[in-house]
Motif scaffolding. Structure first.
Motif, PDB file in Angstrom:
ATOM      1  N   LEU A 122       6.517  17.552   4.029  1.00 37.29           N
ATOM      2  CA  LEU A 122       7.020  18.888   4.332  1.00 37.29           C
ATOM      3  C   LEU A 122       5.870  19.870   4.518  1.00 37.29           C
ATOM      4  O   LEU A 122       5.983  20.822   5.288  1.00 37.29           O
ATOM      5  CB  LEU A 122       7.945  19.368   3.209  1.00 37.29           C
ATOM      6  CG  LEU A 122       9.413  18.952   3.315  1.00 37.29           C
ATOM      7  CD1 LEU A 122      10.144  19.235   2.011  1.00 37.29           C
ATOM      8  CD2 LEU A 122      10.106  19.666   4.475  1.00 37.29           C
ATOM      9  N   GLN A 123       4.779  19.648   3.822  1.00 32.94           N
ATOM     10  CA  GLN A 123       3.623  20.531   3.975  1.00 32.94           C
ATOM     11  C   GLN A 123       3.124  20.512   5.419  1.00 32.94           C
ATOM     12  O   GLN A 123       2.859  21.564   6.010  1.00 32.94           O
ATOM     13  CB  GLN A 123       2.504  20.116   3.027  1.00 32.94           C
ATOM     14  CG  GLN A 123       1.288  21.047   3.085  1.00 32.94           C
ATOM     15  CD  GLN A 123       0.151  20.577   2.203  1.00 32.94           C
ATOM     16  OE1 GLN A 123      -0.099  19.381   2.087  1.00 32.94           O
ATOM     17  NE2 GLN A 123      -0.533  21.513   1.567  1.00 32.94           N
ATOM     18  N   GLU A 124       3.004  19.321   5.993  1.00 32.87           N
ATOM     19  CA  GLU A 124       2.582  19.200   7.388  1.00 32.87           C
ATOM     20  C   GLU A 124       3.576  19.901   8.310  1.00 32.87           C
ATOM     21  O   GLU A 124       3.192  20.605   9.246  1.00 32.87           O
ATOM     22  CB  GLU A 124       2.481  17.727   7.790  1.00 32.87           C
ATOM     23  CG  GLU A 124       1.264  17.008   7.276  1.00 32.87           C
ATOM     24  CD  GLU A 124       1.157  15.601   7.840  1.00 32.87           C
ATOM     25  OE1 GLU A 124       1.929  15.268   8.771  1.00 32.87           O
ATOM     26  OE2 GLU A 124       0.313  14.835   7.357  1.00 32.87           O
ATOM     27  N   ALA A 125       4.857  19.701   8.035  1.00 30.22           N
ATOM     28  CA  ALA A 125       5.898  20.312   8.863  1.00 30.22           C
ATOM     29  C   ALA A 125       5.839  21.833   8.775  1.00 30.22           C
ATOM     30  O   ALA A 125       5.964  22.531   9.791  1.00 30.22           O
ATOM     31  CB  ALA A 125       7.269  19.811   8.427  1.00 30.22           C
ATOM     32  N   ASN A 126       5.629  22.353   7.578  1.00 33.37           N
ATOM     33  CA  ASN A 126       5.575  23.805   7.389  1.00 33.37           C
ATOM     34  C   ASN A 126       4.399  24.424   8.140  1.00 33.37           C
ATOM     35  O   ASN A 126       4.513  25.526   8.698  1.00 33.37           O
ATOM     36  CB  ASN A 126       5.469  24.142   5.902  1.00 33.37           C
ATOM     37  CG  ASN A 126       6.716  23.751   5.130  1.00 33.37           C
ATOM     38  OD1 ASN A 126       7.790  23.593   5.712  1.00 33.37           O
ATOM     39  ND2 ASN A 126       6.575  23.579   3.826  1.00 33.37           N
ATOM     40  N   GLU A 127       3.285  23.737   8.151  1.00 34.52           N
ATOM     41  CA  GLU A 127       2.114  24.227   8.883  1.00 34.52           C
ATOM     42  C   GLU A 127       2.413  24.296  10.379  1.00 34.52           C
ATOM     43  O   GLU A 127       2.026  25.251  11.058  1.00 34.52           O
ATOM     44  CB  GLU A 127       0.912  23.318   8.612  1.00 34.52           C
ATOM     45  CG  GLU A 127       0.395  23.415   7.179  1.00 34.52           C
ATOM     46  CD  GLU A 127      -0.664  22.371   6.858  1.00 34.52           C
ATOM     47  OE1 GLU A 127      -0.938  21.516   7.737  1.00 34.52           O
ATOM     48  OE2 GLU A 127      -1.217  22.402   5.745  1.00 34.52           O
ATOM     49  N   TYR A 128       3.116  23.286  10.872  1.00 32.02           N
ATOM     50  CA  TYR A 128       3.492  23.273  12.289  1.00 32.02           C
ATOM     51  C   TYR A 128       4.460  24.416  12.595  1.00 32.02           C
ATOM     52  O   TYR A 128       4.313  25.121  13.599  1.00 32.02           O
ATOM     53  CB  TYR A 128       4.132  21.932  12.644  1.00 32.02           C
ATOM     54  CG  TYR A 128       4.621  21.861  14.069  1.00 32.02           C
ATOM     55  CD1 TYR A 128       3.758  21.506  15.101  1.00 32.02           C
ATOM     56  CD2 TYR A 128       5.948  22.161  14.385  1.00 32.02           C
ATOM     57  CE1 TYR A 128       4.201  21.456  16.419  1.00 32.02           C
ATOM     58  CE2 TYR A 128       6.398  22.116  15.695  1.00 32.02           C
ATOM     59  CZ  TYR A 128       5.521  21.766  16.709  1.00 32.02           C
ATOM     60  OH  TYR A 128       5.966  21.725  18.010  1.00 32.02           O
ATOM     61  N   VAL A 129       5.442  24.607  11.717  1.00 35.63           N
ATOM     62  CA  VAL A 129       6.432  25.673  11.914  1.00 35.63           C
ATOM     63  C   VAL A 129       5.755  27.037  11.907  1.00 35.63           C
ATOM     64  O   VAL A 129       6.044  27.899  12.747  1.00 35.63           O
ATOM     65  CB  VAL A 129       7.527  25.605  10.826  1.00 35.63           C
ATOM     66  CG1 VAL A 129       8.429  26.841  10.886  1.00 35.63           C
ATOM     67  CG2 VAL A 129       8.368  24.339  10.990  1.00 35.63           C
ATOM     68  N   ALA A 130       4.847  27.253  10.965  1.00 38.30           N
ATOM     69  CA  ALA A 130       4.161  28.544  10.853  1.00 38.30           C
ATOM     70  C   ALA A 130       3.355  28.863  12.111  1.00 38.30           C
ATOM     71  O   ALA A 130       3.218  30.031  12.501  1.00 38.30           O
ATOM     72  CB  ALA A 130       3.249  28.543   9.631  1.00 38.30           C
ATOM     73  N   THR A 131       2.843  27.824  12.759  1.00 41.02           N
ATOM     74  CA  THR A 131       2.020  28.007  13.955  1.00 41.02           C
ATOM     75  C   THR A 131       2.856  28.194  15.214  1.00 41.02           C
ATOM     76  O   THR A 131       2.468  28.940  16.123  1.00 41.02           O
ATOM     77  CB  THR A 131       1.087  26.790  14.150  1.00 41.02           C
ATOM     78  OG1 THR A 131       0.258  26.647  12.993  1.00 41.02           O
ATOM     79  CG2 THR A 131       0.206  26.960  15.379  1.00 41.02           C
ATOM     80  N   ASN A 132       4.015  27.547  15.259  1.00 39.85           N
ATOM     81  CA  ASN A 132       4.779  27.489  16.508  1.00 39.85           C
ATOM     82  C   ASN A 132       6.069  28.302  16.525  1.00 39.85           C
ATOM     83  O   ASN A 132       6.742  28.361  17.553  1.00 39.85           O
ATOM     84  CB  ASN A 132       5.106  26.026  16.820  1.00 39.85           C
ATOM     85  CG  ASN A 132       3.869  25.215  17.161  1.00 39.85           C
ATOM     86  OD1 ASN A 132       3.409  25.224  18.293  1.00 39.85           O
ATOM     87  ND2 ASN A 132       3.319  24.527  16.165  1.00 39.85           N
ATOM     88  N   PHE A 133       6.417  28.926  15.402  1.00 45.78           N
ATOM     89  CA  PHE A 133       7.647  29.710  15.331  1.00 45.78           C
ATOM     90  C   PHE A 133       7.366  31.105  14.774  1.00 45.78           C
ATOM     91  O   PHE A 133       6.433  31.298  13.995  1.00 45.78           O
ATOM     92  CB  PHE A 133       8.679  29.034  14.417  1.00 45.78           C
ATOM     93  CG  PHE A 133       9.258  27.755  14.966  1.00 45.78           C
ATOM     94  CD1 PHE A 133      10.518  27.737  15.551  1.00 45.78           C
ATOM     95  CD2 PHE A 133       8.542  26.567  14.884  1.00 45.78           C
ATOM     96  CE1 PHE A 133      11.053  26.559  16.045  1.00 45.78           C
ATOM     97  CE2 PHE A 133       9.072  25.378  15.376  1.00 45.78           C
ATOM     98  CZ  PHE A 133      10.331  25.376  15.961  1.00 45.78           C
ATOM     99  N   THR A 134       8.192  32.053  15.177  1.00 46.99           N
ATOM    100  CA  THR A 134       8.208  33.370  14.555  1.00 46.99           C
ATOM    101  C   THR A 134       9.332  33.371  13.539  1.00 46.99           C
ATOM    102  O   THR A 134      10.502  33.171  13.897  1.00 46.99           O
ATOM    103  CB  THR A 134       8.450  34.481  15.591  1.00 46.99           C
ATOM    104  OG1 THR A 134       7.384  34.460  16.552  1.00 46.99           O
ATOM    105  CG2 THR A 134       8.499  35.843  14.921  1.00 46.99           C
ATOM    106  N   LEU A 135       9.008  33.575  12.272  1.00 40.51           N
ATOM    107  CA  LEU A 135      10.000  33.467  11.210  1.00 40.51           C
ATOM    108  C   LEU A 135      10.682  34.804  10.934  1.00 40.51           C
ATOM    109  O   LEU A 135      10.017  35.821  10.765  1.00 40.51           O
ATOM    110  CB  LEU A 135       9.358  32.952   9.922  1.00 40.51           C
ATOM    111  CG  LEU A 135       9.191  31.422   9.801  1.00 40.51           C
ATOM    112  CD1 LEU A 135       8.344  30.864  10.921  1.00 40.51           C
ATOM    113  CD2 LEU A 135       8.591  31.058   8.454  1.00 40.51           C
ATOM    114  N   GLY A 136      12.017  34.762  10.889  1.00 40.03           N
ATOM    115  CA  GLY A 136      12.779  35.946  10.529  1.00 40.03           C
ATOM    116  C   GLY A 136      13.236  36.758  11.729  1.00 40.03           C
ATOM    117  O   GLY A 136      12.969  36.447  12.858  1.00 40.03           O
TER     118      GLY A 136
END
Length: 223
Positions: free
Chosen positions: A209-223
């Motif tokens: 999940l750590q790897e996935a979260n890093e990818y999400v943080a880089t490729n998505f705008t959260l919120g």
């Protein structure tokens, strides 16, 4: 332009909590009474992530057991619930941090699981995580479980967001199939690289999940 993320749907067993191993142990204990043994590698390759009722039908047919699948389901579920009540839930690596991270970002969180609701009740009670999730969709809420997309379509409706605003974290082939059939972006989490081939329908496969979260943080705008 980054994709906007509004909601995250988590599978439960094997994604949030490390429960598959005791599911296997309960499976083995019940089947031993019928002189049937399934190796751990066989279980995780062919039975993990599949609803108990489906597995029970397969087991009864494969080994020609003189027991109704429904009776096998009842025996296994009773053992699983007893184990959950007697033991502290163990988070999968980075699961607790991931839940808190996305919740603190203001995202809508849901649990979408092929397990019955009573299987996650002890987790909520012991970990006080009820407030972190906006809703659950369990085996009790659907007519067809994973890999059917019904559970994720129901989750999408509950979230009130568009499919493009949601991601799913899953760890099994059936879970990935269900999420993708519902038109959702699905990231598979599997530390065992030899099982990655079963998750090839996912948008991406990560070791943690750590790897996935890093990818999400880089490729998505959260919120």
């Amino acid at each position: 332009m980054k994709q906007t993320l509004k909601a995250v749907f988590f599978d439960f067993d094997g994604t949030i909590v490390n429960s598959e191993i005791f599911h296997y142990q309960c499976f083995v204990e019940v089947l031993n009474s019928f002189d049937v043994h399934i190796e751990e590698s066989d279980y995780f390759l062919n039975y993990a992530g599949i609803p108990i009722d489906v597995n029970s039908e397969r087991i009864v047919a494969k080994f020609n057991l003189e027991v109704l699948p429904e009776e096998l389901v009842e025996k296994i579920e009773e053992l699983v619930i007893r184990h959950q009540n007697d033991h502290e839930p163990i988070f999968m690596p980075y699961a607790e941090e991931s839940i808190k991270y996305y919740k603190n970002k203001g995202l809508t969180l849901g649990i979408v699981t092929a397990s019955p609701f009573r299987s996650i009740v002890s987790f909520f009670k012991k970990k006080s995580f009820e407030d972190h999730f906006n809703f659950t969709v369990t085996f009790d809420d659907v007519n067809k479980s994973k890999p059917d997309p019904e559970c994720y379509l129901q989750a999408l409706e509950k979230s009130k967001y568009k499919s493009s605003e949601v991601i799913v974290f899953e760890d099994t082939e059936n879970g990935v199939k269900a999420a993708k059939a519902a038109g959702l972006t699905c990231f598979a989490i599997q530390s065992e690289k030899e099982l990655h081939f079963k998750l090839e329908k996912a948008d991406k496969v990560f070791n943690s999940l750590q790897e996935a979260n890093e990818y999400v943080a880089t490729n998505f705008t959260l919120g």
